[in-house]
Design a protein around this motif. Structure first.
Motif, PDB file in Angstrom:
ATOM      1  N   LEU A  52     -12.489  -5.877  -9.904  1.00  0.00           N
ATOM      2  CA  LEU A  52     -11.346  -6.367  -9.159  1.00  0.00           C
ATOM      3  C   LEU A  52     -10.545  -5.330  -8.617  1.00  0.00           C
ATOM      4  O   LEU A  52     -10.122  -5.197  -7.336  1.00  0.00           O
ATOM      5  N   SER A  53     -10.464  -4.251  -9.324  1.00  0.00           N
ATOM      6  CA  SER A  53      -9.826  -3.016  -8.738  1.00  0.00           C
ATOM      7  C   SER A  53     -10.471  -2.301  -7.734  1.00  0.00           C
ATOM      8  O   SER A  53     -10.276  -1.958  -6.856  1.00  0.00           O
TER       9      SER A  53
ATOM     10  N   ILE B 213     -10.139  -4.103  -4.380  1.00  0.00           N
ATOM     11  CA  ILE B 213      -8.771  -3.999  -3.819  1.00  0.00           C
ATOM     12  C   ILE B 213      -8.982  -2.639  -3.172  1.00  0.00           C
ATOM     13  O   ILE B 213      -8.553  -2.459  -2.038  1.00  0.00           O
ATOM     14  N   HIS B 214      -9.469  -1.680  -3.690  1.00  0.00           N
ATOM     15  CA  HIS B 214      -9.653  -0.437  -2.940  1.00  0.00           C
ATOM     16  C   HIS B 214     -10.575  -0.505  -1.740  1.00  0.00           C
ATOM     17  O   HIS B 214     -10.117   0.291  -0.790  1.00  0.00           O
TER      18      HIS B 214
ATOM     19  N   SER C 251      -8.599  -2.257   1.309  1.00  0.00           N
ATOM     20  CA  SER C 251      -7.812  -1.507   1.558  1.00  0.00           C
ATOM     21  C   SER C 251      -8.024  -0.618   2.418  1.00  0.00           C
ATOM     22  O   SER C 251      -7.178   0.142   3.245  1.00  0.00           O
TER      23      SER C 251
ATOM     24  N   ARG D 102      -7.428 -11.216   2.416  1.00  0.00           N
ATOM     25  CA  ARG D 102      -8.220 -11.044   1.001  1.00  0.00           C
ATOM     26  C   ARG D 102      -7.564 -10.034   0.083  1.00  0.00           C
ATOM     27  O   ARG D 102      -7.252 -10.216  -1.135  1.00  0.00           O
ATOM     28  N   LEU D 103      -7.250  -8.831   0.792  1.00  0.00           N
ATOM     29  CA  LEU D 103      -6.513  -8.098  -0.137  1.00  0.00           C
ATOM     30  C   LEU D 103      -5.389  -8.493  -0.722  1.00  0.00           C
ATOM     31  O   LEU D 103      -4.865  -8.067  -1.816  1.00  0.00           O
ATOM     32  N   ASP D 104      -4.460  -9.231  -0.081  1.00  0.00           N
ATOM     33  CA  ASP D 104      -3.090  -9.786  -0.510  1.00  0.00           C
ATOM     34  C   ASP D 104      -3.502 -10.632  -1.681  1.00  0.00           C
ATOM     35  O   ASP D 104      -2.843 -10.575  -2.658  1.00  0.00           O
TER      36      ASP D 104
ATOM     37  N   ALA E  32      -6.022 -10.516  -3.701  1.00  0.00           N
ATOM     38  CA  ALA E  32      -6.620 -10.094  -4.756  1.00  0.00           C
ATOM     39  C   ALA E  32      -5.706  -9.118  -5.456  1.00  0.00           C
ATOM     40  O   ALA E  32      -5.617  -8.983  -6.756  1.00  0.00           O
ATOM     41  N   ARG E  33      -4.892  -8.524  -4.596  1.00  0.00           N
ATOM     42  CA  ARG E  33      -3.827  -7.779  -5.499  1.00  0.00           C
ATOM     43  C   ARG E  33      -2.635  -8.917  -6.327  1.00  0.00           C
ATOM     44  O   ARG E  33      -2.304  -8.481  -7.362  1.00  0.00           O
ATOM     45  N   ARG E  34      -2.398 -10.080  -5.620  1.00  0.00           N
ATOM     46  CA  ARG E  34      -1.433 -10.720  -6.474  1.00  0.00           C
ATOM     47  C   ARG E  34      -2.348 -11.235  -7.783  1.00  0.00           C
ATOM     48  O   ARG E  34      -1.670 -11.549  -8.942  1.00  0.00           O
TER      49      ARG E  34
ATOM     50  N   SER F  53      -4.390  -9.709  -9.288  1.00  0.00           N
ATOM     51  CA  SER F  53      -4.542  -8.487 -10.339  1.00  0.00           C
ATOM     52  C   SER F  53      -3.448  -8.181 -11.048  1.00  0.00           C
ATOM     53  O   SER F  53      -3.562  -7.609 -12.150  1.00  0.00           O
TER      54      SER F  53
END
Length: 431
Positions: free
Chosen positions: A385-386, A389-390, A393, A404-406, A408-410, A412
């Motif tokens: 998951l991290s 996100i990386h 980005s 998708r990043l938004d 995944a961050r939420r 996480s």
């Protein structure tokens, strides 16, 4: 003639499935400036484990080992010419025989915290009166719910985000399960405030590793399996990395304060790969890589255990900073294309190729693999998951990546990053 140091770590691993073959990573350094240092060597772990033998020059040495829990053990030893010197590194004992594997991984306190005669506070929690429901009945204390056949959409980001941000109208398990979920009683082991559950390839097992209700005769299993537990007013959706070959999956639900702070800990009772996961989740990739390289032929020969192979690949990719081709690069392609029920294979391929990309075409290929990974669902491994996100980005001008990043961050924010496998904390109920 040279001298010999025979080293082992004395930690009582009482049960046969983990007592044989467990190793930890250590080093041997000369204390007097002479001799040669041995770094990232493997020491057998267990009371009955035969020691590992190391030929050294005569002299004084510092022998040390770091356990997956992060505990450092150290001892001075004198190596005498033409002599085999035994060196035993001893740990504090596990609180219970049944919890020794969890203790090695650092998920539970030592013996004294449970048996020193002082009252160890247990948080006020609804976890002891589980709020998980099976259909319309409240599950009794000490139970959880195994979802062996989840809905195909249940591990998608949108589904887990909805559960974590909007409390469902009914029981959480009904939102996840495709077939009937199964209530599982905790094992009669250890402490009621440090409950253990174990699972084989087809579902829950008992203290002897035999199937329990909800096992092979309890219904179908899907490509992913989950456990739903309740603790301190929150429900948790716990990813079970099953099947993991013949190894059992063990879940600790800890109502006391664990050393990591995690309420729920998942380990694999795999004496070869399990310790590597412990090192990996604490960021000790060099130590994890030492164990993975020792088990490479098992992990990647026939690829019969894709989850163990993915674990090893996370370690290898995470510990490799050079761009040169490696013999394990083809394994990443196999994990991506042959096991499309999990996103981790696509993600690993993307991580590796994004790091090595020199042209726009290569960056686009990595980008497409990241999107593919997201669309396949939430990774099994928290590290994935991290990394997702990386990776996403890296494409700030791409609307599809940013959406998708938004998400995944939420998600996480609800995931316990101290654990190797994705555990999502859902809504918190009122006190």
């Amino acid at each position: 003639m040279s001298a010999v140091l025979s080293v082992r770590v004395a930690l009582s691993l009482y049960e046969t499935d983990v007592a044989a073959g467990a190793k930890v990573v250590g080093s041997i350094h000369p204390a007097d400036g002479g001799g040669e240092s041995l770094r990232n060597v493997l020491f057998p772990c267990g009371d009955s484990a035969p020691p590992a033998r190391f030929e050294v020059e005569a002299g004084r040495y510092i022998v040390s080992a770091t356990l997956p829990s992060g505990v450092l053990l150290s001892k001075d030893a004198e190596a005498r010419e033409a002599t085999d010197t035994s060196v035993t590194l001893s740990t504090a004992p596990s609180p219970y025989e049944s919890h020794s594997w969890q203790y090695l991984m650092g998920n539970i306190e030592s013996y004294r915290a449970y048996h020193d005669g002082e009252e160890t506070p247990v948080p006020r929690s609804r976890g002891s009166n589980s709020g998980v429901r099976e259909w319309s009945s409240v599950v009794e204390p000490g139970h959880a719910v195994w979802v062996g056949d989840p809905k195909a959409a249940s591990w998608q980001f949108a589904s887990l985000l909805k559960l974590s941000e909007e409390p469902p109208q009914g029981p959480v398990v009904l939102e996840i399960a495709h077939s009937v979920p199964h209530v599982v009683r905790s094992l009669h082991l250890g402490d009621a405030a440090a409950r253990l559950y174990r699972f084989g390839p087809h579902g829950p097992v008992d203290e002897q590793g035999e199937p329990r209700p909800g096992g092979p005769s309890g219904g179908p299993t899907g490509p992913r399996q989950f456990l739903v537990v309740s603790l301190a007013g929150s429900d948790y959706v716990v990813t079970l990395p099953a099947p993991w070959g013949s190894a059992q999956i063990e879940v600790l639900v800890n109502e006391r304060q664990s050393p990591t702070g995690s309420a729920v800990s998942v380990t694999v009772r795999d004496s070869r790969v399990g310790p590597a996961l412990g090192y990996m989740v604490r960021g000790a990739f060099d130590s994890a890589a030492t164990l993975v390289k020792d088990a490479e032929s098992m992990l990647y020969g026939e690829m019969t255990n894709p989850l163990a192979a993915v674990a090893g690949a996370y370690v290898l990719v995470g510990s490799e900073l050079a761009e040169r081709p490696r013999r394990w690069d083809p394994w990443l392609s196999r994990l991506r294309h042959e096991f499309d029920w999990m996103s981790d294979g696509s993600l690993l391929w993307a991580m590796r190729h994004l790091r090595r990309a020199h042209t726009e075409e290569e960056r686009q290929a990595a980008r497409d693999a990241l999107v593919e990974a997201f669309d396949r669902g939430v990774p099994i491994f928290t590290l994935g998951l991290s990394r997702l996100i990386h990776g996403l980005s890296e494409f700030p001008d791409d609307p599809e990546c940013m959406d998708r990043l938004d998400q995944a961050r939420r998600l996480s924010w609800r995931v316990d990053t101290r654990e190797p496998f994705v555990t999502v904390a859902l809504y918190r109920t009122s006190p």
